[in-house]
Design an enzyme around this catalytic site. Structure first.
Site, short mmCIF file in Angstrom:
data_model
loop_
_atom_site.label_atom_id
_atom_site.label_comp_id
_atom_site.label_asym_id
_atom_site.label_seq_id
_atom_site.Cartn_x
_atom_site.Cartn_y
_atom_site.Cartn_z
N THR A 10 16.96 -3.34 11.71
CA THR A 10 16.31 -4.56 12.53
C THR A 10 16.45 -4.37 13.88
O THR A 10 17.03 -3.53 14.18
CB THR A 10 16.91 -5.94 12.07
OG1 THR A 10 18.37 -5.81 12.42
CG2 THR A 10 16.76 -6.24 10.68
N ASP A 11 15.65 -5.10 14.59
CA ASP A 11 15.64 -5.34 16.19
C ASP A 11 16.55 -6.45 16.50
O ASP A 11 17.35 -6.85 15.67
CB ASP A 11 14.26 -5.28 16.80
CG ASP A 11 13.53 -6.38 16.44
OD1 ASP A 11 14.23 -7.36 15.97
OD2 ASP A 11 12.45 -6.41 16.73
N PHE A 12 16.62 -6.45 17.89
CA PHE A 12 17.66 -7.60 18.59
C PHE A 12 17.32 -8.98 18.20
O PHE A 12 18.09 -9.75 18.06
CB PHE A 12 17.71 -7.40 19.78
CG PHE A 12 16.35 -8.00 20.36
CD1 PHE A 12 16.12 -9.34 20.86
CD2 PHE A 12 15.33 -7.16 20.67
CE1 PHE A 12 14.89 -9.71 21.49
CE2 PHE A 12 13.93 -7.57 21.43
CZ PHE A 12 13.77 -8.73 21.56
#
Length: 133
Positions: A10-12
């Site tokens: 996942t990203d931020f």
């Protein structure tokens, strides 16, 4: 093929980073051969004898991101052949969460040897049912 989404995927913002879908789909294409009953080492050895130095390379890919996936989602990567030409196969792929399609893609994979396109060896064409597409 099922994949669980981990934190590292996942990203931020907590959704799957777009490039990670490419990794998921690469695994799906590899697993597609296994699911069709291929003993990959033997199959590739036969293809190597017919066309030394061969490789499959992604020639092009069209991808549509429809909905996000999040950490802990269990996703299905579904792969099927769409079209075959002498030196390439086009595969359709979807990444699904249950019945929802999250990502759709078409990928054209070329068969090369010594940097040039070559006809796909018979053993691989037969296995992928490419002669029927």
């Amino acid at each position: 093929m099922q994949i669980r989404v981990y934190y590292e995927d996942t990203d931020f913002s907590g959704i799957v980073y777009h490039a990670n879908y490419l990794r998921f789909m690469e695994r799906g294409r590899t697993n597609h051969l296994r699911l069709m009953g291929a003993e990959q080492h033997a199959l590739f050895a036969e293809a190597q004898a017919e066309t030394p130095g061969f490789a499959f390379v992604v020639r092009s890919m069209q991808i549509d991101y429809l909905k996000p996936a999040r950490m802990d989602d269990v996703l299905d990567v579904v792969t099927w052949p769409v079209m075959v030409k002498g030196a390439s196969i086009t595969l359709a792929q979807e990444v699904r969460r249950g019945e929802q399609v999250l990502v759709k893609a078409q990928v054209r994979v070329a068969f090369i040897s010594e940097g040039k396109a070559q006809p796909i060896p018979k053993a691989l064409r037969t296995l992928m049912k490419a002669d029927q597409v």
